[in-house]
Design an enzyme around this catalytic site. Structure first.
Site, PDB file in Angstrom:
ATOM      1  N   TYR A  32       0.822  -1.208   0.000  1.00  0.00           N
ATOM      2  CA  TYR A  32       0.000   0.000   0.000  1.00  0.00           C
ATOM      3  C   TYR A  32       0.853   1.253   0.000  1.00  0.00           C
ATOM      4  CZ  TYR A  32       0.786   0.927   5.005  1.00  0.00           C
ATOM      5  OH  TYR A  32       1.351   1.222   6.227  1.00  0.00           O
ATOM      6  N   ARG A  51       8.121   3.970  -4.663  1.00  0.00           N
ATOM      7  CA  ARG A  51       8.105   3.038  -3.520  1.00  0.00           C
ATOM      8  C   ARG A  51       7.052   1.952  -3.714  1.00  0.00           C
ATOM      9  NH1 ARG A  51       7.462   5.368   2.479  1.00  0.00           N
ATOM     10  NH2 ARG A  51       5.307   5.621   1.776  1.00  0.00           N
ATOM     11  N   LYS A 145       6.391  -1.894   2.150  1.00  0.00           N
ATOM     12  CA  LYS A 145       5.156  -1.316   2.723  1.00  0.00           C
ATOM     13  C   LYS A 145       4.010  -2.295   2.504  1.00  0.00           C
ATOM     14  CE  LYS A 145       3.101   3.279   3.154  1.00  0.00           C
ATOM     15  NZ  LYS A 145       3.122   3.308   4.618  1.00  0.00           N
ATOM     16  N   GLU A 177      11.989   2.640  14.365  1.00  0.00           N
ATOM     17  CA  GLU A 177      11.025   3.661  13.933  1.00  0.00           C
ATOM     18  C   GLU A 177       9.825   3.658  14.858  1.00  0.00           C
ATOM     19  OE1 GLU A 177       9.521   2.779   9.976  1.00  0.00           O
ATOM     20  OE2 GLU A 177       9.584   0.640  10.350  1.00  0.00           O
ATOM     21  N   LEU A 201      10.812   1.386   7.459  1.00  0.00           N
ATOM     22  CA  LEU A 201      10.253   1.876   6.204  1.00  0.00           C
ATOM     23  C   LEU A 201      11.033   3.112   5.754  1.00  0.00           C
ATOM     24  CD1 LEU A 201       7.799   1.261   4.294  1.00  0.00           C
ATOM     25  CD2 LEU A 201       6.825   3.340   5.251  1.00  0.00           C
TER      26      LEU A 201
HETATM   27  N1  PMP Z   1       7.284   3.834   9.201  1.00  0.00           N
HETATM   28  C1  PMP Z   1       6.134   3.120   9.229  1.00  0.00           C
HETATM   29  C2  PMP Z   1       6.119   1.803   9.919  1.00  0.00           C
HETATM   30  C3  PMP Z   1       4.977   3.632   8.617  1.00  0.00           C
HETATM   31  O1  PMP Z   1       3.836   2.904   8.636  1.00  0.00           O
HETATM   32  C4  PMP Z   1       5.020   4.907   8.006  1.00  0.00           C
HETATM   33  C5  PMP Z   1       3.803   5.523   7.386  1.00  0.00           C
HETATM   34  N2  PMP Z   1       3.123   4.688   6.533  1.00  0.00           N
HETATM   35  C6  PMP Z   1       6.227   5.609   7.999  1.00  0.00           C
HETATM   36  C7  PMP Z   1       7.351   5.037   8.607  1.00  0.00           C
HETATM   37  C8  PMP Z   1       6.338   6.962   7.354  1.00  0.00           C
HETATM   38  O2  PMP Z   1       6.314   6.859   5.949  1.00  0.00           O
HETATM   39  P1  PMP Z   1       5.873   8.072   5.044  1.00  0.00           P
HETATM   40  O3  PMP Z   1       6.661   9.246   5.496  1.00  0.00           O
HETATM   41  O4  PMP Z   1       6.224   7.663   3.670  1.00  0.00           O
HETATM   42  O5  PMP Z   1       4.411   8.281   5.261  1.00  0.00           O
END
Ligand code: PMP
Length: 280
Positions: A32, A51, A145, A177, A201
């Site tokens: 996703y 991505r 993702k 994270e 991620l």
């Molecule tokens: N880490 C995780 C585990 C996430 O789920 C997300 C958001 N989907 C992010 C980091 C941040 O990613 P982004 O800045 O691309 O939204």
């Protein structure tokens, strides 16, 4: 008005239905993306599409359409929704099988897209978060993702049950994270964020914040750090598409700085506010 696109059809999200044998439903076998719309324009669209393509390739799912076709479809979705401030959600699963089986079905992927209204918080609305630390119990490919977010959900909801807003995950001796965000700290005046790896991620917002900080001449390093450095940080921030950049005022029972949004957070947050209006 919220709108959904499911396998070529437009409809209200409440009317979008998939088979119970859909691999996304039965196995969490899908990928996703979530991307922001500011003033009717999709921000960092190209990065999100790159991505998405990578996530699909990593799980062995053939591309469903070209980046150009995605781009056109996304623009059409935003236009149909009529929303100026929104989040676009894309989900691609391995499609519907005819029975439950681990073996990949020979069926077309399920493609879902939704656009829903979304207002990011203003600086006045942002409250520093209280987070707990938690063991990162996720699988070894947190860089993909995938829709299977069971561990993230368990960790987030345990944090809520413990009276916190969220959790910062730690694998071994390294901070990885947040449950749905990337982590930054300020240590000795320097911004530090864990480097990209299979353990986290590769956040698009993370990349944007790094760009804003570097362009502002702020010292920044991509390096691993542990719980001791996390607690000792003068500032901690979480970044994501939905959060943008939010300060953390407490980790476990320990206050970060004076518990209020820090000056470096404010500078990067404001730099990002300017950038998101300017850059596609
Ligand atoms: N880490 C995780 C585990 C996430 O789920 C997300 C958001 N989907 C992010 C980091 C941040 O990613 P982004 O800045 O691309 O939204």
């Amino acid at each position: 008005m919220a709108i959904a696109y499911l396998n070529g059809q437009w409809m209200p999200p409440s009317e979008a239905k998939v088979s119970v044998f859909d691999r996304g439903f039965m196995f969490g076998d899908g990928v996703y993306e979530v991307m922001p719309v500011y003033d009717g324009r999709i921000f960092t669209k190209a990065q999100h599409l790159v991505r998405l393509a990578r996530s699909q390739a990593e799980i062995g799912l053939a591309p469903v359409m070209s980046a150009e076709a995605w781009s056109t479809l996304l623009d059409e979705a935003v236009e149909k929704s009529g929303e100026a401030q929104a989040l676009i959600y894309i989900q691609v699963t391995r499609g519907a099988a005819t029975e439950r089986s681990h073996v990949y079905p020979d069926s077309p992927p399920t493609v879902l897209l939704t656009v829903t209204a979304f207002q990011p918080k203003t600086v006045a609305e942002i409250q520093p978060l209280k987070v707990e630390t938690a063991e990162d119990i996720r699988w070894h490919r947190a860089d993909i993702k995938v829709t299977s977010l069971i561990a993230n959900g368990m960790i987030k909801n345990r944090a809520l049950a413990n009276g916190y807003d969220d959790a910062i995950m730690i694998r071994g001796d390294k901070v990885t994270e947040g449950t749905a965000s990337n982590v930054f700290i300020v240590a000795d005046g320097e911004i530090v964020t864990p480097p990209k790896s299979q353990w986290l991620l590769h956040g698009i917002t993370r990349d944007e914040m790094i760009r804003v900080a570097v362009e502002a001449g702020l010292p920044l390093r991509e390096a691993d750090f542990g719980e001791t450095q996390l607690r000792a940080a003068s500032e901690i921030w979480l970044s994501s598409t939905g959060l943008e950049l939010v300060p953390v005022g407490q980790v476990n029972d320990h206050r970060i700085g004076d518990g209020l949004p820090g000056p470096i957070w404010r500078q990067v947050f404001e730099g990002f506010q300017a950038r998101k209006r300017l850059v596609d």
